[in-house]
Scaffold this motif. Structure first.
Motif, PDB file in Angstrom:
ATOM      1  N   ILE A  54      32.755  42.910  27.579  1.00 44.21           N
ATOM      2  CA  ILE A  54      33.992  43.303  27.857  1.00 44.21           C
ATOM      3  C   ILE A  54      34.390  43.627  29.452  1.00 44.21           C
ATOM      4  O   ILE A  54      33.656  44.212  29.830  1.00 44.21           O
ATOM      5  CB  ILE A  54      34.402  44.504  27.172  1.00 44.21           C
ATOM      6  N   THR A  55      35.467  42.935  29.673  1.00 43.33           N
ATOM      7  CA  THR A  55      35.862  43.258  31.129  1.00 43.33           C
ATOM      8  C   THR A  55      36.682  44.290  31.259  1.00 43.33           C
ATOM      9  O   THR A  55      37.885  44.276  30.978  1.00 43.33           O
ATOM     10  CB  THR A  55      36.595  41.915  31.759  1.00 43.33           C
ATOM     11  N   ASP A  56      36.026  45.388  31.487  1.00 35.40           N
ATOM     12  CA  ASP A  56      36.958  46.732  31.507  1.00 35.40           C
ATOM     13  C   ASP A  56      37.131  47.406  32.897  1.00 35.40           C
ATOM     14  O   ASP A  56      37.692  48.729  33.032  1.00 35.40           O
ATOM     15  CB  ASP A  56      36.477  47.690  30.523  1.00 35.40           C
ATOM     16  N   GLY A  57      36.390  46.923  33.931  1.00 35.88           N
ATOM     17  CA  GLY A  57      36.591  47.536  35.273  1.00 35.88           C
ATOM     18  C   GLY A  57      35.243  48.338  35.766  1.00 35.88           C
ATOM     19  O   GLY A  57      35.221  48.650  36.799  1.00 35.88           O
ATOM     20  N   VAL A 110      39.704  42.473  36.233  1.00 36.18           N
ATOM     21  CA  VAL A 110      40.921  41.324  36.202  1.00 36.18           C
ATOM     22  C   VAL A 110      42.356  42.028  35.883  1.00 36.18           C
ATOM     23  O   VAL A 110      42.214  43.037  35.002  1.00 36.18           O
ATOM     24  CB  VAL A 110      40.816  40.197  35.324  1.00 36.18           C
ATOM     25  N   SER A 111      43.284  41.706  36.440  1.00 35.28           N
ATOM     26  CA  SER A 111      44.603  42.302  36.173  1.00 35.28           C
ATOM     27  C   SER A 111      45.574  41.056  35.909  1.00 35.28           C
ATOM     28  O   SER A 111      45.549  39.960  36.710  1.00 35.28           O
ATOM     29  CB  SER A 111      45.154  42.901  37.212  1.00 35.28           C
ATOM     30  N   HIS A 112      46.467  40.931  34.971  1.00 32.77           N
ATOM     31  CA  HIS A 112      47.596  40.111  34.576  1.00 32.77           C
ATOM     32  C   HIS A 112      48.601  40.678  35.197  1.00 32.77           C
ATOM     33  O   HIS A 112      48.950  41.964  34.969  1.00 32.77           O
ATOM     34  CB  HIS A 112      47.782  39.979  32.896  1.00 32.77           C
ATOM     35  N   VAL A 167      41.777  38.715  40.210  1.00 37.11           N
ATOM     36  CA  VAL A 167      40.293  39.071  39.569  1.00 37.11           C
ATOM     37  C   VAL A 167      39.511  39.338  40.610  1.00 37.11           C
ATOM     38  O   VAL A 167      39.512  38.978  42.015  1.00 37.11           O
ATOM     39  CB  VAL A 167      39.663  37.649  38.808  1.00 37.11           C
ATOM     40  N   ALA A 168      38.442  40.353  40.386  1.00 35.95           N
ATOM     41  CA  ALA A 168      37.564  40.798  41.415  1.00 35.95           C
ATOM     42  C   ALA A 168      36.180  40.178  41.289  1.00 35.95           C
ATOM     43  O   ALA A 168      35.733  40.277  39.997  1.00 35.95           O
ATOM     44  CB  ALA A 168      37.501  42.422  41.359  1.00 35.95           C
ATOM     45  N   VAL A 169      35.545  39.794  42.166  1.00 32.82           N
ATOM     46  CA  VAL A 169      34.173  39.118  42.263  1.00 32.82           C
ATOM     47  C   VAL A 169      33.341  39.404  42.993  1.00 32.82           C
ATOM     48  O   VAL A 169      34.052  40.218  44.208  1.00 32.82           O
ATOM     49  CB  VAL A 169      34.305  37.615  42.044  1.00 32.82           C
ATOM     50  N   ASP A 170      32.045  39.586  42.809  1.00 37.29           N
ATOM     51  CA  ASP A 170      31.041  39.995  43.936  1.00 37.29           C
ATOM     52  C   ASP A 170      31.449  39.012  45.281  1.00 37.29           C
ATOM     53  O   ASP A 170      31.917  37.901  45.351  1.00 37.29           O
ATOM     54  CB  ASP A 170      29.649  39.439  43.600  1.00 37.29           C
TER      55      ASP A 170
END
Length: 345
Positions: free
Chosen positions: A166-169, A247-249, A308-311
């Motif tokens: 799950i992508t929850d931050g 990630v944010s919509h 989206v945030a990535v390394d």
């Protein structure tokens, strides 16, 4: 006959049957593995396949809002359904979930079967783009509640994700790079303001929509009715091949409200103006309404539909992965330590 009595009250049962027959082909082309049965029952059936260790269902619901008014004025109804699907499935995908199925609710003043079929075609198009099945819905004819030529459209989607994916931050951290994925236009938010600025609430509305804009390369109406982009498949591919941390919509509330929703406490997002191409429609809106820049970022997506945030070391790889999926993507900022929120500098 009871049917004749109902028809005299403004409800045409036969038109409802015809609508169902007209949409069967569009519903069928959305079928994916897991769909049980067809439309016409009292519930849509979907079997969750094997291969999940700890599956979590993720749901999302939304409507199209006053963008529908543009469809009414242009008498063009075959794209608005994609907006409805997009607003739901893009949210579901923000949790890292694959949308499984979608159901719609269409309330009409008068059941015009061909118009219903056009609306559902747009819904089916959206489901195909999202890789989910249209397993059912409801069309309600409500004379006296809606004008004969108007309707409302809403829906919901259910998706699935492994619990540990799950992508929850929680994986977000200072130094992560922010990748912005381009929008197709205004998408489905801010249309009450849009209609005011383009004078679409009065007798000249149709004429104003038909005006050609050199800046846009199309008519105002064509630009305003551009359907919301669906990011599901590119986002899931990015998660699988590169990995994301949060990630944010970017929907209602623009950057200001939506970006903080992707962040844990202690992190802020710093976004750099000029790092992406702001679409001409937003420049036109700002100029027409003399709207302060902060208000623009608090209302519209400004050309970025998802962030989206990535390394940091994966930023270029993420952009390439998205471009391979047909998206336009930019490195637009980074995460820093600080009070949760967003700074646009």
């Amino acid at each position: 006959m009871a049917t004749d009595a109902y028809k005299s009250a403004g409800v045409n049962v036969e038109a409802g049957y015809e609508s169902v027959n007209l949409i069967k082909g569009d519903v069928k082309r959305t079928a994916i593995e897991g769909v049980l049965g067809g439309i016409g029952g009292f519930g849509g059936l979907f079997e969750i396949g094997k291969g999940y260790d700890n599956p979590v269902l993720v749901s999302g619901t939304d409507g199209v809002g006053t963008k529908l008014k543009i469809a009414f004025l242009m008498n063009k109804h075959d794209t608005i359904g994609q907006d409805c699907v997009a607003m739901c499935v893009n949210d579901v995908a923000c949790s890292g979930a694959k949308p499984l199925f979608f159901l719609d609710y269409l309330a009409v003043g008068k059941n015009v079967p061909q118009r219903v079929a056009e609306i559902v075609k747009g819904v089916a198009d959206g489901c195909v783009l999202a890789g989910c099945a249209l397993v059912g819905g409801e069309t309600a004819e409500m004379p006296g509640f809606y004008p004969e030529d108007e309707y409302d459209l809403a829906g919901f989607s259910v998706g699935i994700v492994e619990k540990d994916k799950i992508t929850d931050g929680n994986r977000a951290k200072a130094g992560d790079k922010l990748i912005g994925i381009a929008s197709s236009g205004i998408h489905s938010n801010g249309y009450s303001l849009v209609r005011k600025l383009f004078d679409l609430n009065g007798e000249n509305a149709a004429e104003n929509l038909s005006q050609y804009s050199d800046k846009l390369g199309k008519t105002i109406g064509q630009a305003l009715l551009t359907p919301t982009r669906i990011y599901v498949k590119p986002l899931l591919k990015l998660i699988d091949e590169v990995g994301i941390n949060t990630v944010s919509h970017i929907t209602g509330g623009g950057f200001i409200e939506n970006v903080p929703r992707m962040l844990p406490d202690g992190l802020k997002a710093v976004i750099h103006k000029g790092s992406w191409d702001i679409l001409p429609i937003f420049d036109i809106l700002q100029e027409k309404g003399n709207i302060p820049e902060d208000d623009m970022y608090n209302t519209f997506n400004m050309g970025i539909g998802m962030i989206v945030a990535v390394d940091a070391e994966n930023a270029q790889k993420a952009v390439k992965c998205l471009e391979e999926s047909g998206e336009t993507a930019y490195i637009i900022g980074e995460l820093e330590r600080g009070e949760k929120g967003v700074e646009i500098v």
